[in-house]
Design a protein around this motif. Structure first.
Motif, mmCIF file in Angstrom:
data_model
loop_
_atom_site.group_PDB
_atom_site.id
_atom_site.type_symbol
_atom_site.label_atom_id
_atom_site.label_comp_id
_atom_site.label_asym_id
_atom_site.label_seq_id
_atom_site.Cartn_x
_atom_site.Cartn_y
_atom_site.Cartn_z
ATOM 1 N N THR A 41 0.833 -1.201 0.000
ATOM 2 C CA THR A 41 0.000 0.000 0.000
ATOM 3 C C THR A 41 0.869 1.253 0.000
ATOM 4 N N GLN A 42 1.931 1.247 0.798
ATOM 5 C CA GLN A 42 2.843 2.396 0.817
ATOM 6 C C GLN A 42 3.499 2.584 -0.546
ATOM 7 N N ALA A 43 3.932 1.499 -1.152
ATOM 8 C CA ALA A 43 4.585 1.592 -2.461
ATOM 9 C C ALA A 43 3.603 2.102 -3.509
ATOM 10 N N LEU A 44 2.364 1.645 -3.446
ATOM 11 C CA LEU A 44 1.352 2.116 -4.398
ATOM 12 C C LEU A 44 1.070 3.605 -4.223
ATOM 13 N N LYS A 45 1.013 4.063 -2.983
ATOM 14 C CA LYS A 45 0.784 5.492 -2.739
ATOM 15 C C LYS A 45 1.925 6.324 -3.301
ATOM 16 N N LYS A 46 3.147 5.861 -3.104
ATOM 17 C CA LYS A 46 4.303 6.580 -3.628
ATOM 18 C C LYS A 46 4.283 6.589 -5.156
ATOM 19 N N GLN A 47 3.962 5.452 -5.741
ATOM 20 C CA GLN A 47 3.900 5.350 -7.202
ATOM 21 C C GLN A 47 2.797 6.253 -7.754
ATOM 22 N N GLN A 48 1.653 6.293 -7.087
ATOM 23 C CA GLN A 48 0.539 7.143 -7.513
ATOM 24 C C GLN A 48 0.949 8.614 -7.473
ATOM 25 N N LYS A 49 1.664 9.003 -6.424
ATOM 26 C CA LYS A 49 2.122 10.389 -6.289
ATOM 27 C C LYS A 49 3.086 10.742 -7.421
ATOM 28 N N ASP A 50 4.044 9.834 -7.712
ATOM 29 C CA ASP A 50 4.980 10.072 -8.811
ATOM 30 C C ASP A 50 4.257 10.164 -10.151
ATOM 31 N N TYR A 51 3.279 9.315 -10.352
ATOM 32 C CA TYR A 51 2.520 9.320 -11.596
ATOM 33 C C TYR A 51 1.759 10.638 -11.751
ATOM 34 N N GLU A 52 1.150 11.102 -10.673
ATOM 35 C CA GLU A 52 0.410 12.366 -10.736
ATOM 36 C C GLU A 52 1.338 13.538 -11.040
ATOM 37 N N LYS A 53 2.560 13.507 -10.508
ATOM 38 C CA LYS A 53 3.529 14.557 -10.829
ATOM 39 C C LYS A 53 3.861 14.550 -12.314
ATOM 40 N N LYS A 54 4.155 13.379 -12.846
ATOM 41 C CA LYS A 54 4.507 13.263 -14.260
ATOM 42 C C LYS A 54 3.342 13.666 -15.144
ATOM 43 N N LEU A 55 2.144 13.291 -14.752
ATOM 44 C CA LEU A 55 0.959 13.633 -15.522
ATOM 45 C C LEU A 55 0.745 15.143 -15.538
ATOM 46 N N SER A 56 0.977 15.799 -14.411
ATOM 47 C CA SER A 56 0.795 17.244 -14.359
ATOM 48 C C SER A 56 1.851 17.965 -15.199
ATOM 49 N N LEU A 57 3.026 17.367 -15.353
ATOM 50 C CA LEU A 57 4.094 17.978 -16.147
ATOM 51 C C LEU A 57 3.960 17.696 -17.646
ATOM 52 N N SER A 58 3.216 16.676 -17.999
ATOM 53 C CA SER A 58 3.152 16.269 -19.406
ATOM 54 C C SER A 58 2.470 17.296 -20.303
ATOM 55 N N GLY A 59 1.585 18.086 -19.793
ATOM 56 C CA GLY A 59 0.860 19.056 -20.609
ATOM 57 C C GLY A 59 1.579 20.389 -20.749
ATOM 58 N N GLN A 63 9.952 24.882 -21.186
ATOM 59 C CA GLN A 63 10.359 25.850 -20.176
ATOM 60 C C GLN A 63 9.458 25.774 -18.943
ATOM 61 N N GLN A 64 8.149 25.644 -19.157
ATOM 62 C CA GLN A 64 7.220 25.531 -18.035
ATOM 63 C C GLN A 64 7.471 24.247 -17.248
ATOM 64 N N ARG A 65 7.782 23.160 -17.965
ATOM 65 C CA ARG A 65 8.050 21.879 -17.308
ATOM 66 C C ARG A 65 9.300 21.982 -16.437
ATOM 67 N N LYS A 66 10.364 22.608 -16.961
ATOM 68 C CA LYS A 66 11.588 22.770 -16.176
ATOM 69 C C LYS A 66 11.333 23.602 -14.930
ATOM 70 N N GLN A 67 10.563 24.672 -15.092
ATOM 71 C CA GLN A 67 10.247 25.527 -13.944
ATOM 72 C C GLN A 67 9.407 24.753 -12.923
ATOM 73 N N ALA A 68 8.438 23.987 -13.401
ATOM 74 C CA ALA A 68 7.596 23.203 -12.496
ATOM 75 C C ALA A 68 8.419 22.134 -11.782
ATOM 76 N N GLU A 69 9.366 21.502 -12.479
ATOM 77 C CA GLU A 69 10.234 20.500 -11.855
ATOM 78 C C GLU A 69 11.097 21.137 -10.768
ATOM 79 N N LYS A 70 11.630 22.332 -11.046
ATOM 80 C CA LYS A 70 12.424 23.040 -10.044
ATOM 81 C C LYS A 70 11.571 23.377 -8.821
ATOM 82 N N ASP A 71 10.355 23.861 -9.083
ATOM 83 C CA ASP A 71 9.457 24.194 -7.982
ATOM 84 C C ASP A 71 9.142 22.955 -7.131
ATOM 85 N N MET A 72 8.907 21.821 -7.810
ATOM 86 C CA MET A 72 8.617 20.581 -7.079
ATOM 87 C C MET A 72 9.831 20.128 -6.265
ATOM 88 N N GLU A 73 11.008 20.262 -6.848
ATOM 89 C CA GLU A 73 12.225 19.873 -6.155
ATOM 90 C C GLU A 73 12.454 20.760 -4.931
#
Length: 183
Positions: A41-59, A63-73
């Motif tokens: 369950t913990q691994a699935l939650k972590k995977q879901q969180k990573d997937y949601e991050k990637k999904l939010s960056l895909s659109g 330049q916006q993606r790099k800025q969003a990645e920096k903000d997330m980091e």
């Protein structure tokens, strides 16, 4: 990081509580399955969180993606720093509790933030409340069953004649409090 600490604390507490128990094969299998389910369950939650991050960056464009990645980091680093500060504060709280003679496990009950002074105020409050509750319970249990003190021998001038008139229990009590009387 915090999730792993919680698991380790829970595992240690369970180990302390189950130290002298014996288990059947079915119970052992159920415990193993339960632990495996928690970890999955913990691994699935972590995977879901990573997937949601990637999904939010895909659109986003490059330049916006790099800025969003920096903000997330930056946000992740802030979160890790906050967790570190909380763990450091918890360590300090544990030391203070131990120094006051209180169980260090009370640190788990105290709401811990970044502010050590605020945590110190909570410890003061907990200390007062806990000791008052213990004192009240001790007084309640002792209550009216306080032993009566004897007045034998308190008057000045106990003589051998007065001593001879005492019953055996009174003589014993007097001699315990005045061992040099018969010498």
């Amino acid at each position: 990081m915090e999730e792993n600490t919680d698991i380790n604390v829970n595992e240690m507490q369970e180990a302390e509580n189950t130290e002298n128990k014996t288990y059947t094969q079915e119970e052992v299998m159920a415990l193993l399955q339960s632990e495996a389910d928690k970890r999955v369950t913990q691994a699935l939650k972590k995977q879901q969180k990573d997937y949601e991050k990637k999904l939010s960056l895909s659109g986003l464009d490059e330049q916006q993606r790099k800025q969003a990645e920096k903000d997330m980091e930056i946000q992740e680093l802030k979160d890790k720093l906050r967790e570190f500060n909380v763990m450091q504060t918890k360590t300090e709280i544990t030391k203070v509790l131990s120094a006051r003679g209180l169980d260090a496990r009370f640190a788990d009950l105290i709401e811990i933030g970044d502010d050590v002074e605020e945590a110190q105020a909570r410890i003061d409050s907990l200390d007062k409340l806990f000791k008052a509750a213990v004192k009240a319970e001790v007084e309640k249990r002792i209550g009216s069953n306080t032993p009566k003190t004897s007045t034998i021998g308190l008057e000045t001038g106990m003589t051998k004649e007065k001593f001879a008139q005492l019953n055996d229990n009174e003589k014993i009590a007097f001699l315990k409090s005045n061992p040099d009387f018969l010498k």
